[in-house]
Design a protein around this motif. Structure first.
Motif, short mmCIF file in Angstrom:
data_model
loop_
_atom_site.label_atom_id
_atom_site.label_comp_id
_atom_site.label_asym_id
_atom_site.label_seq_id
_atom_site.Cartn_x
_atom_site.Cartn_y
_atom_site.Cartn_z
N UNK A 23 0.84 -1.20 0.00
CA UNK A 23 0.00 0.00 0.00
C UNK A 23 0.88 1.25 0.00
N UNK A 24 0.43 2.26 -0.72
CA UNK A 24 1.14 3.54 -0.75
C UNK A 24 0.35 4.63 -0.04
N UNK A 25 -0.61 4.22 0.80
CA UNK A 25 -1.43 5.17 1.55
C UNK A 25 -0.86 5.31 2.97
N UNK A 26 -0.35 6.50 3.33
CA UNK A 26 0.22 6.69 4.67
C UNK A 26 -0.74 6.33 5.80
N UNK A 27 -2.04 6.49 5.57
CA UNK A 27 -3.01 6.20 6.63
C UNK A 27 -3.00 4.73 7.01
N UNK A 28 -2.62 3.87 6.08
CA UNK A 28 -2.52 2.44 6.41
C UNK A 28 -1.39 2.17 7.38
#
Length: 214
Positions: free
Chosen positions: A46-51
């Protein structure tokens, strides 16, 4: 499921049960007797910081608290220690003011990072067959050889009046993770294995064994 108030009252650790960097923080949480919620990062691609708990580096672990988020194993461990009462006597990296001890801590962390790079390269299908991969694997074996040769004097040089040291926790997590992930055989490292067998008797270790989250 914990309520919103419960989530605010206790920290949320974000990571994976198969991660050595995450296990460092889980061992510290157990040693500090800190209760926390655990949120698994399901997709390491994943490239989503929230993950990753808001971490822009897209890495684990992270700790979310009422004071804000803490990124990285060392930051998380420091916050867990600050939350503990009474605070155990912990030897931190900055306390290692002799070359042997300071170099040991540096090489343990470098070996952990190198192992992650090798694992991720394998997952991405860019593993064996290039010079960079070969250099990383050589570096890892070099570092493990150094740690094996120096394990006894390093451990003997740690301050005797301690409850825990960041060096011991990270060394234990590194050596046991290499075998768990099959990155590098560890049977020949007698000194390191002896240390791990002794350190593994802690309840904080038996309660945080590596496993793949389902």
């Amino acid at each position: 499921m914990p309520t919103a108030l419960e989530e605010l009252a206790r920290p949320v650790l974000i990571g994976r049960s198969s991660s050595h960097f995450t296990r460092i923080t889980r061992i510290f949480a157990a040693e500090m007797r800190i209760d926390y919620s655990f949120r698994v990062v399901r997709d390491l691609m994943s490239s989503d910081p929230e993950d990753y708990g808001g971490n822009p580096a897209l890495r684990i672990p992270a700790l979310q608290t009422s004071r804000g988020a803490w990124f990285g194993a060392l930051n998380v461990c420091r916050e867990l220690w600050r939350r503990s009462s009474p605070r155990p006597r912990v030897v931190w990296p900055e306390d290692l003011d002799e070359p042997l001890l300071a170099n040991a801590q540096e090489l343990v962390l470098q070996a952990m990072a190198t192992e992650v790079s090798l694992i991720m390269a394998g997952l991405a299908g860019t593993g064996d067959g290039n010079a960079h991969h070969a250099k990383m694997r050589k570096a890892l074996t070099n570092m493990m050889s150094w740690l094996e040769e120096n394990a006894r004097p390093v451990l003997a040089a740690l301050p005797p009046h301690r409850d825990l040291s960041f060096l011991e926790v990270t060394l234990f997590c590194l050596v046991t993770h290499l075998e768990f992930r099959g990155v590098l055989p560890t049977a020949s490292y007698s000194e390191l294995n002896g240390f791990c067998q002794q350190f593994a008797t802690r309840a904080s270790c038996s309660g945080t064994a590596y496993r793949f989250d389902t």
